[in-house]
Design a protein around this motif. Sequence first.
Motif, PDB file in Angstrom:
ATOM      1  N   PRO A 110     -46.011 -52.390 -52.099  1.00 54.92           N
ATOM      2  CA  PRO A 110     -44.748 -51.722 -52.402  1.00 54.92           C
ATOM      3  C   PRO A 110     -44.768 -51.076 -53.787  1.00 54.92           C
ATOM      4  O   PRO A 110     -45.256 -51.658 -54.755  1.00 54.92           O
ATOM      5  CB  PRO A 110     -43.716 -52.846 -52.342  1.00 54.92           C
ATOM      6  CG  PRO A 110     -44.449 -54.117 -52.164  1.00 54.92           C
ATOM      7  CD  PRO A 110     -45.892 -53.827 -51.992  1.00 54.92           C
ATOM      8  N   VAL A 111     -44.268 -49.852 -53.848  1.00 55.25           N
ATOM      9  CA  VAL A 111     -44.121 -49.117 -55.106  1.00 55.25           C
ATOM     10  C   VAL A 111     -42.760 -48.433 -55.095  1.00 55.25           C
ATOM     11  O   VAL A 111     -42.181 -48.191 -54.030  1.00 55.25           O
ATOM     12  CB  VAL A 111     -45.238 -48.063 -55.296  1.00 55.25           C
ATOM     13  CG1 VAL A 111     -46.602 -48.716 -55.409  1.00 55.25           C
ATOM     14  CG2 VAL A 111     -45.223 -47.034 -54.193  1.00 55.25           C
ATOM     15  N   GLU A 112     -42.260 -48.116 -56.277  1.00 56.91           N
ATOM     16  CA  GLU A 112     -41.010 -47.378 -56.360  1.00 56.91           C
ATOM     17  C   GLU A 112     -41.271 -45.903 -56.105  1.00 56.91           C
ATOM     18  O   GLU A 112     -42.204 -45.323 -56.669  1.00 56.91           O
ATOM     19  CB  GLU A 112     -40.363 -47.557 -57.732  1.00 56.91           C
ATOM     20  CG  GLU A 112     -39.719 -48.900 -57.916  1.00 56.91           C
ATOM     21  CD  GLU A 112     -38.884 -48.990 -59.190  1.00 56.91           C
ATOM     22  OE1 GLU A 112     -39.002 -48.121 -60.075  1.00 56.91           O
ATOM     23  OE2 GLU A 112     -38.108 -49.955 -59.296  1.00 56.91           O
ATOM     24  N   LYS A 113     -40.452 -45.309 -55.245  1.00 57.74           N
ATOM     25  CA  LYS A 113     -40.534 -43.881 -54.953  1.00 57.74           C
ATOM     26  C   LYS A 113     -39.140 -43.288 -55.051  1.00 57.74           C
ATOM     27  O   LYS A 113     -38.162 -43.921 -54.651  1.00 57.74           O
ATOM     28  CB  LYS A 113     -41.070 -43.629 -53.541  1.00 57.74           C
ATOM     29  CG  LYS A 113     -42.508 -44.039 -53.332  1.00 57.74           C
ATOM     30  CD  LYS A 113     -42.975 -43.682 -51.938  1.00 57.74           C
ATOM     31  CE  LYS A 113     -44.415 -44.102 -51.705  1.00 57.74           C
ATOM     32  NZ  LYS A 113     -44.900 -43.674 -50.383  1.00 57.74           N
ATOM     33  N   VAL A 114     -39.058 -42.079 -55.574  1.00 55.41           N
ATOM     34  CA  VAL A 114     -37.799 -41.352 -55.584  1.00 55.41           C
ATOM     35  C   VAL A 114     -37.769 -40.532 -54.296  1.00 55.41           C
ATOM     36  O   VAL A 114     -38.670 -39.717 -54.042  1.00 55.41           O
ATOM     37  CB  VAL A 114     -37.671 -40.444 -56.826  1.00 55.41           C
ATOM     38  CG1 VAL A 114     -36.354 -39.676 -56.794  1.00 55.41           C
ATOM     39  CG2 VAL A 114     -37.786 -41.273 -58.098  1.00 55.41           C
ATOM     40  N   VAL A 115     -36.761 -40.804 -53.471  1.00 52.35           N
ATOM     41  CA  VAL A 115     -36.676 -40.181 -52.154  1.00 52.35           C
ATOM     42  C   VAL A 115     -35.263 -39.664 -51.892  1.00 52.35           C
ATOM     43  O   VAL A 115     -34.304 -40.075 -52.543  1.00 52.35           O
ATOM     44  CB  VAL A 115     -37.069 -41.168 -51.029  1.00 52.35           C
ATOM     45  CG1 VAL A 115     -38.508 -41.636 -51.186  1.00 52.35           C
ATOM     46  CG2 VAL A 115     -36.129 -42.361 -50.989  1.00 52.35           C
ATOM     47  N   GLY A 116     -35.175 -38.766 -50.942  1.00 50.84           N
ATOM     48  CA  GLY A 116     -33.891 -38.274 -50.464  1.00 50.84           C
ATOM     49  C   GLY A 116     -33.950 -38.183 -48.954  1.00 50.84           C
ATOM     50  O   GLY A 116     -35.034 -38.267 -48.350  1.00 50.84           O
TER      51      GLY A 116
END
Length: 132
Positions: A110-116
């Motif tokens: 798991p990694v942090e991702k900026v998503v929409g």
Amino acid sequence: MSELRLYDYLRLNFLPDLKMAADKFERFDCTSQSAQLLIELKCRRSHYDTLLIEKKKFDALVSQSQQLQFSPCYINSTPQGVFGFDLSKQEPTWQTELMPKTTDCSNNEPVEKVVGYLAVSNAVHLSGAINF
């Protein structure tokens, strides 16, 4: 469905001049000179009312399409059809989520991702359900 089959479907039915990116590491999958589109393809195994796009992918598509004076396009296939989004006309609200690093590879830490998320109701429907 695979991205190659989605590409073939689009070329056969909508964009006869569709060309794959020369380098598999490009930030887009294909282009249409006649329609002036820079296109990212994504195939989903399940259907969702909203379809995810990573901000870094969105930003790269928009930036590169502006340089070429093309429109950035995001085309998704799901079991319920093929849906196209003109990214120059809609931008999702961005949020950071913990997600697997990759989808189909062995590295799923798991990694942090900026998503929409883009609403399917705002997409151009390019087909109904298709069996590929």
